[in-house]
Design a protein around this motif. Structure first.
Motif, mmCIF file in Angstrom:
data_model
loop_
_atom_site.group_PDB
_atom_site.id
_atom_site.type_symbol
_atom_site.label_atom_id
_atom_site.label_comp_id
_atom_site.label_asym_id
_atom_site.label_seq_id
_atom_site.Cartn_x
_atom_site.Cartn_y
_atom_site.Cartn_z
ATOM 1 N N UNK A 1 -5.126 5.550 -15.726
ATOM 2 C CA UNK A 1 -6.178 6.367 -15.142
ATOM 3 C C UNK A 1 -5.807 7.830 -15.225
ATOM 4 N N UNK B 1 -8.891 16.007 -10.121
ATOM 5 C CA UNK B 1 -8.753 16.469 -8.756
ATOM 6 C C UNK B 1 -9.921 17.369 -8.396
ATOM 7 N N UNK B 2 -10.424 17.163 -7.203
ATOM 8 C CA UNK B 2 -11.511 18.030 -6.735
ATOM 9 C C UNK B 2 -10.910 19.170 -5.939
ATOM 10 N N UNK C 1 0.839 -1.199 0.000
ATOM 11 C CA UNK C 1 0.000 0.000 0.000
ATOM 12 C C UNK C 1 0.877 1.253 0.000
ATOM 13 N N UNK D 1 1.265 7.463 -6.152
ATOM 14 C CA UNK D 1 0.244 8.469 -6.411
ATOM 15 C C UNK D 1 0.681 9.878 -6.017
ATOM 16 N N UNK D 2 1.358 10.012 -4.897
ATOM 17 C CA UNK D 2 1.726 11.345 -4.420
ATOM 18 C C UNK D 2 2.916 11.219 -3.470
ATOM 19 N N UNK E 1 1.863 2.034 -3.449
ATOM 20 C CA UNK E 1 0.808 2.720 -4.217
ATOM 21 C C UNK E 1 0.708 4.186 -3.787
ATOM 22 N N UNK E 2 0.879 4.418 -2.489
ATOM 23 C CA UNK E 2 0.802 5.792 -1.997
ATOM 24 C C UNK E 2 1.932 6.635 -2.599
ATOM 25 N N UNK F 1 -7.042 10.765 -13.043
ATOM 26 C CA UNK F 1 -7.931 11.139 -11.953
ATOM 27 C C UNK F 1 -8.119 12.640 -11.956
#
Lengths: 232, 293
Positions: B287, B291-292, B167, B174-175, B170-171, B289
């Motif tokens: 993907x 961003x919000x 995990x 991603x960032x 993956x973190x 993604x």
């Protein structure tokens, strides 16, 4: 608790922070307010070790952390909820919380219960991918993720950014709850009126310099602050 | 029946591409760099297993384990010595360095093992299966390759979805900054990624040379490039994408060779890649993604 002494920070040739000193005492809520580009986020990044100052020093709980790598600081009890939340959008809510507890080796049920009690919405969305959460829920997740490491000092960068007023109120009341529960808070905000209302002390930042400081109430009354940040 | 034969062969070679592509895609996802020396790690794995079997006369299992250990160490060393000092510099500098490491490994192999091609003896002792009166041939290598890659993919999927380290990977992918704020040591995570990718390369090297036994210092280049293509095809950075991309690439390649033309198979494979990227620039499973704010 946290002492920043005359730090200078550069982005390449740009002198972003020009000799800033301030401190946060245990048990306080301290706010840094200022316009866009004043250097508020840079200061937080420098404290948390994502950036390092060219000169000056930073100490936390009596330890010099000026050049400590970011990943080591969480173990000292310093958590940083960055601007724009920066949750892991492709991971589930639960996995984001797991990452928050990375330094704890195992994710304890008590900690999960604690954050789910603060933010019941997250419990409902536990297995949902974080990217599908609303902005407010993402902010809740970012704060919860930081809480999983039991920080002594929590630095929050623009927690109200882009949120509906009702959510802003909710986030601010939770910040106060966390503070009552014993977490020291360093808050960076553009929403100066809200920040000054809950802050014990505050500093006003302008293009890399601190121009004013005082208690939250004092600054809220100050003419300069009112003119510049509180709309007269 | 012929088509079925091509499909099975394609699935087999595609599984090998997939295992190699996993190395490319994981390193890209986490270290944000293209490790063009990855293909040559495959070659080193093949040579190590060859030497253990031929010179030390040890059984294939020992040879495979030796290849995995050596490649894992090699991968971690390459990262620490060649790539880590360049972290934070331009990605072009890292890319050129990776090409340099690739040539370094090929030349080192030439020095150690010579330029002459060696004939690899398969690690698979299983008999071929003949079906439909001998019209369909499934070799032991094909069966072992497909089973091995299925196991690898399941293990890797479980690793990234269930374990703390998986995990964390993956973190980081991603960032990176946010991962550091969680207390994740990015350098260590990248080292682990190289270790896993290189161990997979060792397995791929053994499978590849068992299926086609010509072993020379440039053995890893072409499969490396095809697997890189597969990784891009599937969406670079995505683990399921690398698996899908590898298998699809292998199947398309074998179908082209069997039904259209052997000479044009590469051109067709890369043509398909171009079309896919034109239609979906992030690759099949890449993907994007939003961003919000």
């Amino acid at each position: 608790m946290l002492k920043i002494d005359d730090i200078h920070v550069y982005y390449g040739a740009i002198h972003a922070i020009k000799g800033i000193s301030f401190q946060v005492n245990e048990g306080e809520i301290v706010a840094l307010i200022g316009a866009n580009g004043a250097g508020k986020s840079t200061i937080l990044k420098t404290i948390s070790g994502l950036m390092h100052p060219r000169s000056g020093s930073i100490s936390f709980m009596g330890e010099n952390i000026t050049h400590t790598d970011a990943y080591k600081l969480l173990r000292h009890g310093l958590a940083h909820v960055p601007e724009g939340r920066r949750i892991f959008l492709q991971m589930s809510v639960q996995e984001n919380l797991d990452m928050g507890a990375f330094t704890q080796k195992t994710v304890s049920k008590e900690d999960l219960d604690m954050v789910f009690q603060l933010f019941p919405r997250l419990k409902e969305r536990r297995n949902q991918v974080a990217g599908t959460l609303s902005g407010g829920e993402q902010q809740m997740l970012a704060m919860s993720r930081a809480l999983m490491s039991h920080p002594k000092l929590m630095m929050l960068d623009e927690p109200s950014m882009g949120l509906a007023p009702i959510l802003v109120d909710q986030i601010f009341s939770i910040i106060q709850d966390l503070h009552k529960a014993g977490t020291t808070i360093l808050l960076v905000e553009q929403n100066a009126s809200k920040a000054l209302k809950i802050a014990d002390r505050a500093y006003v930042l302008e293009t890399g310099n601190i121009t004013l400081s005082g208690t939250g109430a004092e600054l809220a009354k100050s003419d300069e602050v009112r003119k510049a940040y509180l709309g007269g | 029946m012929a088509v079925l034969q091509y499909l099975i062969n394609g699935l087999s070679i595609g599984s090998i591409y997939a295992i190699i592509a996993l190395g490319y895609t994981m390193v890209y996802g986490i270290a944000k760099m293209l490790n063009f020396a990855h293909g040559d790690v495959i070659m080193v794995g093949a040579y190590i297993s060859y030497c253990v079997m031929i010179y030390l006369k040890m059984p294939p299992v020992a040879a495979i384990l030796a290849a995995i250990v050596v490649c894992t160490v090699l991968g971690v060393l390459i990262e620490a010595l060649a790539y880590r000092p360049l972290r934070g510099t331009s990605s072009l500098a890292v890319l050129i360095t990776a090409i340099g490491v690739s040539y370094f490994l090929q030349n080192a192999a030439q020095l150690i093992w010579g330029v002459a091609q060696k004939t690899y003896s398969s690690v698979v002792a299983m008999e071929s299966i003949h079906l439909f009166d001998g019209k369909l041939l499934i070799t032991g290598e094909v069966i072992v390759t497909i089973i091995t890659s299925a196991v690898v993919m399941v293990c890797l999927t479980l690793f990234t979805s269930k374990t703390r380290m998986g995990k964390a990977m993956r973190a980081v992918s991603e960032d990176r900054d946010a991962a550091q704020l969680m207390g994740i040591n990015v350098n260590r995570t990248i080292a682990v990624t190289f270790a896993i990718g290189s161990a997979l390369a060792a397995i791929a090297g053994v499978l590849l040379c068992s299926a086609s036994p010509a072993l020379k210092p440039t053995t890893g280049s072409m499969p490396g490039i095809r697997a890189f293509t597969a990784a891009v095809f599937g969406g670079i950075g995505s683990i399921p994408g690398a698996m899908l991309g590898g298998i699809l690439l292998g199947v398309i390649e074998e179908l082209c060779k069997g039904l259209i033309s052997t000479q044009f198979s590469d051109a067709i494979v890369f043509g398909v890649l171009i079309v896919v990227l034109l239609v979906k620039p992030t690759g099949l499973m890449g993907k994007q993604v939003q961003e919000k704010v």
